[in-house]
Design a protein around this motif. Structure first.
Motif, mmCIF file in Angstrom:
data_model
loop_
_atom_site.group_PDB
_atom_site.id
_atom_site.type_symbol
_atom_site.label_atom_id
_atom_site.label_comp_id
_atom_site.label_asym_id
_atom_site.label_seq_id
_atom_site.Cartn_x
_atom_site.Cartn_y
_atom_site.Cartn_z
ATOM 1 N N TYR A 24 0.813 -1.223 0.000
ATOM 2 C CA TYR A 24 0.000 0.000 0.000
ATOM 3 C C TYR A 24 0.843 1.269 0.000
ATOM 4 O O TYR A 24 0.301 2.357 -0.191
ATOM 5 N N ASN A 52 0.170 -0.448 10.568
ATOM 6 C CA ASN A 52 -1.192 -0.614 10.056
ATOM 7 C C ASN A 52 -1.741 -2.031 10.199
ATOM 8 O O ASN A 52 -2.884 -2.279 9.832
ATOM 9 N N TYR A 203 -18.669 -7.430 10.516
ATOM 10 C CA TYR A 203 -18.430 -6.628 9.304
ATOM 11 C C TYR A 203 -19.712 -6.554 8.486
ATOM 12 O O TYR A 203 -20.381 -7.577 8.271
ATOM 13 N N ASP A 204 -20.045 -5.375 8.049
ATOM 14 C CA ASP A 204 -21.170 -5.171 7.140
ATOM 15 C C ASP A 204 -22.482 -5.721 7.718
ATOM 16 O O ASP A 204 -23.306 -6.292 6.990
ATOM 17 N N LEU A 221 -11.209 -7.650 0.175
ATOM 18 C CA LEU A 221 -10.422 -7.461 1.397
ATOM 19 C C LEU A 221 -9.038 -8.092 1.277
ATOM 20 O O LEU A 221 -8.180 -7.859 2.116
ATOM 21 N N ASP A 226 -7.897 -6.156 -4.364
ATOM 22 C CA ASP A 226 -8.229 -4.801 -3.915
ATOM 23 C C ASP A 226 -8.114 -3.799 -5.063
ATOM 24 O O ASP A 226 -7.203 -2.961 -5.116
ATOM 25 N N ASP A 228 -10.068 -1.405 -5.545
ATOM 26 C CA ASP A 228 -10.435 -0.063 -5.099
ATOM 27 C C ASP A 228 -9.195 0.787 -4.832
ATOM 28 O O ASP A 228 -9.236 2.009 -4.934
ATOM 29 N N LEU A 241 -5.486 -3.595 3.794
ATOM 30 C CA LEU A 241 -5.632 -2.584 4.847
ATOM 31 C C LEU A 241 -7.002 -2.625 5.523
ATOM 32 O O LEU A 241 -7.095 -2.603 6.755
ATOM 33 N N GLU A 242 -8.059 -2.668 4.747
ATOM 34 C CA GLU A 242 -9.399 -2.645 5.315
ATOM 35 C C GLU A 242 -9.655 -3.881 6.171
ATOM 36 O O GLU A 242 -10.298 -3.805 7.218
ATOM 37 N N TRP A 243 -9.154 -5.017 5.746
ATOM 38 C CA TRP A 243 -9.280 -6.260 6.520
ATOM 39 C C TRP A 243 -8.666 -6.087 7.909
ATOM 40 O O TRP A 243 -9.266 -6.485 8.907
ATOM 41 N N ARG A 245 -8.257 -3.375 9.592
ATOM 42 C CA ARG A 245 -9.107 -2.482 10.395
ATOM 43 C C ARG A 245 -10.328 -3.232 10.927
ATOM 44 O O ARG A 245 -10.737 -3.033 12.079
ATOM 45 N N ILE A 246 -10.902 -4.088 10.115
ATOM 46 C CA ILE A 246 -12.063 -4.875 10.543
ATOM 47 C C ILE A 246 -11.689 -5.800 11.699
ATOM 48 O O ILE A 246 -12.411 -5.899 12.710
#
Length: 260
Positions: A24, A52, A203-204, A221, A226, A228, A241-243, A245-246
């Motif tokens: 990242y 992170n 999550y979600d 994730l 990824d 995005d 990264l998002e994983w 954080r979750i």
């Protein structure tokens, strides 16, 4: 809630280590796959990874320091060795580069990994699942023997983890499990002690029992999916990264609930 002057031990495999988060940074020269990188090559990218991964996010939230195995990869067998070495319960140390005292540690987060990486010693020989799988080196493959070995392997490591939890909790260290897969799920569901210490992933608006089911639900994730963030994602199957954080949010929620 802060845990002043304490440490949290995070034991697990490459998912706990934060393998691949360095992608990242998009630092020039980084490998485009899951190859390991080193500080003398990419110090900024490894610094980013350390800051992170979910271990650091949880530790920052509680104002403590985290203790991790300094290398990537691993399995439940290695995690047990690592924890014992931290407290001087196993010599010589192979996996732990530091020592800690019991009164320095507030929590242990034990991330289970792939059970087939673990081994059992039988008649002085270490055996793994691969020794029972059908291949050219094992012409007398027997599915029944494979199943029996799997159950023996599962029960052995489940008991080893639980025994370690009970030992450390006598030293006032709260212990928790978060799972890679459902390998131990049937045992956990029958065990009130471990169920209370099991961290589910939220999550979600949904709840997941393990990392695999979370990633199956949203494959973006994973780093290699990824899109995005990456125009051309690296070929790395580790969490993004998002994983992290979750996972950190789920751990924080469980610990705060028990601390309140």
């Amino acid at each position: 809630m802060m845990l002043k002057d304490k440490k949290i031990i995070f034991a697990g495999c490459s998912f706990t280590y934060g393998h691949g988060l360095w992608h990242y940074t998009k630092e020039e020269g980084l490998p485009k796959d899951d190859k390991v990188i080193h500080y003398h090559e990419f110090p900024e990218s490894l610094y980013f990874m350390e800051n992170n991964r979910f271990a650091r996010l949880v530790s920052n939230h509680f104002g403590v320091k985290e203790v991790l195995k300094p290398t990537t990869s691993g399995c439940d067998e290695v995690s047990l060795y690592f924890i014992k070495e931290l407290f001087g319960l196993r010599e010589p140390a192979e996996w732990a580069k530091v020592r800690v005292n019991y009164d320095e540690v507030s929590h242990l987060i034990f991330q289970t990994s792939f059970l087939d990486r673990c081994g059992l010693f039988e008649n002085g020989k270490r055996k793994q699942i691969i020794d029972f799988e059908k291949n050219t080196f094992n012409p007398r493959f027997d599915e029944g023997n494979l199943g029996m070995f799997w159950e023996k392997l599962k029960l052995f490591y489940y008991n080893e983890i639980q025994n370690l939890f009970e030992f450390l909790e006598e030293k006032n260290i709260k212990c928790y499990m978060i799972a890679m897969d459902d390998d131990y799920r049937d045992l956990i569901e029958k065990d009130e002690y471990m169920m209370k210490r099991f961290i589910e992933i939220e999550y979600d608006g949904k709840t997941f029992n393990n990392f695999r089911s979370l990633s199956d639900y949203n494959q973006k994730l994973i780093i290699c999916n990824d899109t995005d963030f990456f125009d051309n994602p690296p070929k790395d199957l580790h969490p993004g990264l998002e994983w992290h954080r979750i996972i950190s949010d789920s751990i924080i929620k469980k610990l705060e609930s028990d601390l309140s």
